[in-house]
Design an enzyme around this catalytic site. Structure first.
Site, PDB file in Angstrom:
ATOM      1  N   CYS A   2     -37.568 -49.141  14.471  1.00  0.00           N
ATOM      2  CA  CYS A   2     -37.089 -50.351  13.801  1.00  0.00           C
ATOM      3  C   CYS A   2     -38.279 -51.229  13.385  1.00  0.00           C
ATOM      4  O   CYS A   2     -39.016 -50.859  12.487  1.00  0.00           O
ATOM      5  CB  CYS A   2     -36.091 -51.091  14.683  1.00  0.00           C
ATOM      6  SG  CYS A   2     -35.089 -52.301  13.779  1.00  0.00           S
ATOM      7  N   HIS A   6     -32.124 -46.957  16.667  1.00  0.00           N
ATOM      8  CA  HIS A   6     -32.634 -47.193  18.020  1.00  0.00           C
ATOM      9  C   HIS A   6     -32.169 -46.111  19.007  1.00  0.00           C
ATOM     10  O   HIS A   6     -31.160 -46.292  19.686  1.00  0.00           O
ATOM     11  CB  HIS A   6     -32.135 -48.545  18.532  1.00  0.00           C
ATOM     12  CG  HIS A   6     -32.773 -49.734  17.907  1.00  0.00           C
ATOM     13  ND1 HIS A   6     -33.912 -50.314  18.415  1.00  0.00           N
ATOM     14  CD2 HIS A   6     -32.427 -50.465  16.819  1.00  0.00           C
ATOM     15  CE1 HIS A   6     -34.243 -51.365  17.674  1.00  0.00           C
ATOM     16  NE2 HIS A   6     -33.362 -51.470  16.690  1.00  0.00           N
ATOM     17  N   GLU A  58     -33.419 -45.479  21.853  1.00  0.00           N
ATOM     18  CA  GLU A  58     -33.529 -46.006  23.217  1.00  0.00           C
ATOM     19  C   GLU A  58     -32.287 -46.781  23.637  1.00  0.00           C
ATOM     20  O   GLU A  58     -32.058 -47.005  24.827  1.00  0.00           O
ATOM     21  CB  GLU A  58     -34.787 -46.877  23.347  1.00  0.00           C
ATOM     22  CG  GLU A  58     -34.685 -48.296  22.803  1.00  0.00           C
ATOM     23  CD  GLU A  58     -34.741 -48.403  21.290  1.00  0.00           C
ATOM     24  OE1 GLU A  58     -34.747 -49.545  20.779  1.00  0.00           O
ATOM     25  OE2 GLU A  58     -34.774 -47.349  20.601  1.00  0.00           O
TER      26      GLU A  58
END
Length: 228
Positions: free
Chosen positions: A85, A201, A203
């Site tokens: 990002c 994302h 994660e």
């Protein structure tokens, strides 16, 4: 393997990245933006957030942080580096990956789950991903990938497109594109394929408690890195 997660003023996904890596039993440290030492890390991650408040352009100020001199040198030596990002935006500003990230075509901040289709068959991050589509969150206002015609041709010719936005079946359609990115591009790698940038994302989809581990499946690919 030792991971380093760089923290800039305005980073807000650094701990998410640390948590995801620790869930995979990896050694990980945080690296402050004013540092000049990568602490012996093998793999560097630039996390999401709003580095330096996104003044000027997203990632434009962070690109000149003291630690970026070491990060750039690490990448130029062939070391592994990933930007997620805002981290992707920083990579683009530092010219470590081709292209730029522009304001979403909707001119709105978009935060939702989307689907990604793995593209590159020889990049570490995607080569062994087998599902047709991976559900991953996005959260950005400036995620529209753009590159000129020559750059786009080189990306496709060199197998440097990591991911494209798609629907749940893996079909790459205009409707599945959340931000107007050129050719639905959601992530790219550099020509040497040791630097990876992606807007979604992974994660944030790495913990079973969240009901989605598609992101962990992507992050696990980096554990296959051969250290240089």
């Amino acid at each position: 393997m030792k991971f380093g997660v760089v923290v800039f003023p305005g980073s807000n996904c650094d701990q998410d990245a640390v948590d995801a890596l620790e869930l995979m039993d990896q050694e990980v440290v945080k690296l402050w933006h004013k540092d000049h030492d990568l602490q012996g890390c093998d793999f560097i991650i630039l996390p999401g957030g709003f580095s330096y408040g996104d003044y000027l352009r997203t990632g434009a100020v962070a690109r000149f942080s003291p630690i970026m001199n070491e990060v750039i040198a690490h990448a130029n030596r062939g070391g592994y580096l990933m930007g997620i990002c805002n981290g992707f935006q920083i990579l683009a500003e530092a010219r470590l990956v081709p292209g730029v990230l522009l304001q979403n075509s909707s001119q709105k901040y978009v935060c939702k789950n989307i689907y990604l289709k793995p593209e590159s068959t020889d990049a570490l991050l995607t080569a062994e991903l087998t599902k047709p589509a991976y559900k991953i969150p996005i959260a950005h206002g400036d995620g529209r990938y753009f590159a000129d015609a020559d750059t786009l041709k080189a990306l496709n010719d060199n197998n440097q497109v990591l991911f494209r936005y798609c629907d749940a079946t893996g079909a790459v359609t205009e409707e599945a594109n959340p931000n107007g990115s050129l050719e639905n591009i959601a992530g790219v790698t550099n020509k040497s394929k040791n630097v990876f940038g992606m807007m979604p994302h992974p994660e944030r989809a790495a913990d079973p408690a969240l009901g989605n581990i598609n992101g962990r499946l992507i992050l696990e690919q980096i554990l296959k890195a051969v250290l240089v």
